[in-house]
Design a protein around this motif. Structure first.
Motif, PDB file in Angstrom:
ATOM      1  N   MET A   1     168.058  13.655 -10.762  1.00  0.00           N
ATOM      2  CA  MET A   1     168.999  14.744 -10.532  1.00  0.00           C
ATOM      3  C   MET A   1     168.516  15.989 -11.213  1.00  0.00           C
ATOM      4  O   MET A   1     167.894  15.945 -12.253  1.00  0.00           O
ATOM      5  N   PHE A   2     168.820  17.079 -10.624  1.00  0.00           N
ATOM      6  CA  PHE A   2     168.349  18.312 -11.167  1.00  0.00           C
ATOM      7  C   PHE A   2     169.290  19.367 -10.690  1.00  0.00           C
ATOM      8  O   PHE A   2     169.454  19.546  -9.511  1.00  0.00           O
ATOM      9  N   HIS A 540     160.409   9.478 -10.482  1.00  0.00           N
ATOM     10  CA  HIS A 540     161.107  10.653  -9.967  1.00  0.00           C
ATOM     11  C   HIS A 540     161.300  11.688 -11.093  1.00  0.00           C
ATOM     12  O   HIS A 540     161.016  12.870 -10.924  1.00  0.00           O
ATOM     13  N   GLU A 541     161.775  11.212 -12.248  1.00  0.00           N
ATOM     14  CA  GLU A 541     162.046  12.158 -13.338  1.00  0.00           C
ATOM     15  C   GLU A 541     160.759  12.731 -13.930  1.00  0.00           C
ATOM     16  O   GLU A 541     160.718  13.902 -14.301  1.00  0.00           O
ATOM     17  N   HIS A 544     159.546  15.563 -11.897  1.00  0.00           N
ATOM     18  CA  HIS A 544     160.210  16.859 -12.110  1.00  0.00           C
ATOM     19  C   HIS A 544     159.449  17.756 -13.082  1.00  0.00           C
ATOM     20  O   HIS A 544     159.711  18.954 -13.148  1.00  0.00           O
ATOM     21  N   GLU A 563     164.079  18.419  -5.127  1.00  0.00           N
ATOM     22  CA  GLU A 563     164.510  17.020  -5.265  1.00  0.00           C
ATOM     23  C   GLU A 563     163.715  16.107  -4.342  1.00  0.00           C
ATOM     24  O   GLU A 563     163.320  15.003  -4.716  1.00  0.00           O
ATOM     25  N   TYR A 630     168.928  13.724  -1.312  1.00  0.00           N
ATOM     26  CA  TYR A 630     167.875  12.813  -1.757  1.00  0.00           C
ATOM     27  C   TYR A 630     167.292  12.008  -0.599  1.00  0.00           C
ATOM     28  O   TYR A 630     166.085  11.843  -0.488  1.00  0.00           O
TER      29      TYR A 630
HETATM   30 ZN    ZN Z   1     165.806  14.692  -9.409  1.00  0.00          ZN
END
Ligand code: ZN
Length: 776
Positions: A1-2, A540-541, A544, A563, A630
């Motif tokens: 999440m961002f 995923h993180e 980022h 994302e 997503y």
């Molecule tokens: Zn994310």
């Protein structure tokens, strides 16, 4: 999440001679009441706010008493006998008309109403009043004014108060052309709804309504778009100052409250002097004092509920008011003292930061350097953005000091009773922190009460070694594919809940990702959950650090891209480790979620185009934002990869990561088109119109015959509207040869013809490469 944090970016110049302080202005706004002596008989009064047309037929218009020489509100009430009024709005695009129709059953807004309340900081109130005063037919009616004021004053003052910070800001900055126009309408058919024109917003026109579901309030946006004059000239308000050189000193008490001093250097980007500054900050913190260049500034810090709801903004804005105004020629030093409870306790000595992006005052998401000092109880550990400079204890306290080596979008921290691993690897330093205990919710959820602790209780550090290895693999993979990350120090820390968040140099990772998959709570032991918590989330993180920090979205509309690129990067690594089948399984799950029919008969995917971002999250579709951003986003990137081919697709990503700090959806399309093969859609406009700016997942049917050295047939589609012109991949196998053709599908079956000397052994639609379903 961002989460891209929107800021109230406004353009303002010199404030007028100060009559009132911000606090006094705020008090007056809270007490704004209707003035019965300023009640006028209205007959056929028309006015426009760009695309919004308002017609007040027969009725009464009552204005508030003036505040600082301007009328910030008014109420219209139609005459009981034959009184009427209406509002008219024609959204300019197909998807906006579809959205409006979802909520109102009509693609255009034409609503009659008997009453409406107005809030204006753009001078509309004063203009309407002047117009009525100069028209002899518009008689004053203080008796009606008295009746209306009695019934409506408190409604109006609640409404104005719910925009209090904005109204104070606009009044102090004194620029009416940046002011807003707001109407709360009690419609004959549509009940209560809101109409907003705000020239400082990305979409200046917005119509919607509060919605409620499961004890949560939503702002359901019916339609939002650029106003007429903004559509002609692509103008964006832009930031008008930057903050850099942040120095934050934070003291965390044993009860987890925090007192902090944030200092930063502010540079004005435009030539006008400024007297009001706006910042966002979590509602969990209070600003206690502020100075600019050593002089005390007035702090205006009050809740503005509706303004925040409309912006889908959980944070709130506060103002600093300066006297004299700031000189644009030189940089300024701001110092803000703030305190509150941003750290939450999840039980068993598991803590986490609730307001991760706005625990300190910020504006926009510009790059800045940070120097962070945390003072906290010595049994705990703080991990944060930056490279550790110093770490020591003073009596019962531990002091940790960090500095960024490169400018970052924002700084985060986390704390806990951690066990940790530190690895130096290929120029990176990675610190992986795990909680020593399970948070209460997880401990009770996974261990039946009868089970003695230890037996069967998941170990909150169970995956620490494997996790560290995967994180290093992820860093290596991203570095190989997208070039090195300028941020060399990465702290990975746990957070309760089923999500993660990738800050510059700091990753928050679900505590579930620390548990061996076999020990996950029973509902999370399926294949897709295990893949998510033990493979995808951590990668995923880490991704980022590239997508979200090295490359940032140009605006909120482009958040999806960041994302989706982070998620697709994680899938690329999954594919490399486990093969294409693992990738296809994840994509299959995503497709299933996107096309599942809900109780409304519609699919989640059809909620709206992916570029709508948080607007997709409404009381009708609380989960649409997440699934579309997503899962559909990942499909969009996957389809693009299959169109371009692996080599060109990776070259595209590498070009973006090495040459583009900020990227918009349109810039992404243009760059991708340089890598696209020859096709009837060379600039990818059709691709983006279908998948990015539109909605729909086609159900596709292939029919073909082979005759006279030709493979010919048709591809039919349903479940999408006629304008949808997807190209779908068809695999043709002849002997040892395999070719993939991207062919158009159509609501009227679209014909194709491919020269083919020998009959094919197989002709199939490649559903694994395209977001579609196949129908027999
Ligand atoms: Zn994310």
């Amino acid at each position: 999440m961002f989460r891209f944090l929107p800021a109230l970016i406004l353009v303002a110049n010199l404030r007028p001679a100060l009559a009132l302080t911000a606090a006094q202005l705020g008090d007056e706004i809270q007490q704004a009441s209707l003035d019965p002596t300023e009640c006028y008989r209205v007959l056929d009064l028309n006015f426009n706010k760009e695309d919004v047309k308002v017609y007040l037929g027969s009725g009464y218009l009552v204005f508030t008493k003036p505040i600082q020489g301007t009328h910030p509100g008014a109420v219209f009430v139609a005459s009981t006998e034959g009184g009427d009024a209406d509002v008219l709005l024609l959204p300019p695009t197909r998807s906006e008309r579809a959205s409006l129709a979802t909520f109102t059953n009509s693609p255009n807004l034409e609503e009659h109403f008997k009453s409406a309340a107005f809030v204006f900081t753009d001078g509309t109130g004063d203009q309407l009043l002047a117009q009525l005063q100069s028209n002899p037919a518009s008689k004053k009616s203080p008796e009606m004014g008295g009746l209306i004021a009695e019934r409506w004053s408190s409604v109006l003052s609640n409404l104005i108060s719910s925009f209090e910070t904005r109204v104070v800001y606009d009044m102090l900055s004194g620029r009416r052309d940046a002011g807003m126009f707001y109407m709360a309408i009690a419609g004959n058919q549509l009940d209560n709804f809101d109409v907003l024109y705000d020239p400082s917003a990305q979409d200046q026109i917005l119509v919607g309504k509060l919605g409620y579901r499961d004890n949560r309030t939503y702002f359901n946006t019916w339609t939002a778009f650029q106003a007429r004059s903004f559509r002609k000239v692509a103008a964006s308000p832009g930031a008008w100052y930057t903050l850099d050189n942040f120095r934050i000193e934070a003291a965390i008490q044993p009860d987890l409250t925090m007192q902090a001093v944030t200092r930063a250097t502010l540079t004005l980007l435009q030539q006008q002097p400024r007297s009001v500054l706006t910042f966002s900050l979590t509602p969990s913190m209070t600003v206690t004092a502020a100075t600019v260049d050593g002089r005390p500034a007035e702090v205006f810090d009050r809740a503005s509920l509706r303004a925040n709801l409309i912006q889908a903004n959980e944070d709130r804005q506060f103002l600093l008011v300066l006297e004299p105004p700031l000189d644009p020629a030189v940089p300024h030093e701001i110092e803000i003292h703030h305190a509150g409870a941003v750290i939450r306790d999840a039980g068993n000595q598991v803590y986490y930061v609730g307001s991760r992006g706005t625990w300190y005052p910020r504006t926009g998401a510009g790059l800045a350097n940070y120097d962070l000092t945390f003072r906290y109880p010595k049994g705990l550990t703080v991990a944060a953005t930056g490279t550790p400079e110093d770490d020591h204890t003073e009596g019962d306290w531990r002091v940790t000091h960090l500095k960024t080596q490169t400018a970052v979008r924002f700084a985060g921290f986390n704390l806990g009773d951690f066990q940790s691993l530190v690895r130096e690897h290929n120029g990176y330093r990675i610190e992986v922190y795990a909680n020593r205990q399970l948070e209460s919710a997880l401990a009770t959820r996974t261990v039946p009460p009868a089970t003695p602790a230890r037996d069967g209780a998941p170990d909150p550090t169970g995956r620490l070694d494997e996790l560290t290895k995967n994180l290093l693999d992820s860093l290596d993979f991203m570095t190989d594919e997208f070039g090195p990350s300028p941020i060399r120090n990465l702290a990975v820390t746990p957070i309760p809940g089923g999500f993660g968040q990738g800050f510059p140099g700091l990753v928050y990772l679900s505590t579930l990702a620390y548990i061996n998959p076999g020990q996950l709570p029973p509902p999370l032991r399926g294949r897709s959950e295990q893949t998510f918590y033990s493979e995808l989330l951590e990668t995923h993180e880490v991704a980022h650090q590239w997508w979200g920090n090295l490359v940032v979205p140009a605006s909120e509309r482009d958040d999806w891209l960041i994302e989706s690129l982070a998620n697709y990067s994680a899938l690329l690594l999954l594919e490399r480790r486990k093969g294409v089948k693992a990738l296809d399984e994840v994509l299959d799950d995503y497709r299933t979620h996107l096309v599942a029919r809900r109780d409304t008969g519609r699919t989640l995917e059809s909620t709206g185009p992916i570029v709508w971002g948080y607007r997709l999250e409404t009381s009708l579709s609380p989960d649409a934002w997440r699934t579309v951003t997503y899962e559909k986003g990942t499909w969009i990137i996957h389809m693009l990869r299959r169109r371009l081919g692996d080599e060109k697709f990776l070259a595209l990503l590498r070009e973006i990561s090495s040459h583009h700090h900020s990227i918009s959806t349109e810039e992404f399309r243009e760059l991708a088109s340089h890598y696209a093969p020859k096709s009837p859609d060379p600039d990818l406009k059709i691709f983006f119109d279908n998948w990015v700016y539109g909605t729909g997942v086609p159900a596709v049917k292939l029919s073909y015959t082979w005759r006279d050295a030709k493979l010919s047939g048709t591809i039919a589609q349903r479940d999408v509207d006629e304008a949808f012109t997807a190209y779908v991949p068809v695999e043709v196998v002849t002997g040892n040869e395999r070719n993939v053709y991207w062919l158009p599908a159509g609501s009227d079956p679209a014909p194709f013809s491919i020269p083919l000397k020998i009959p094919p052994t197989r002709v199939t639609l490649l559903a694994a490469d395209c977001l579609m379903t196949t129908s027999k």
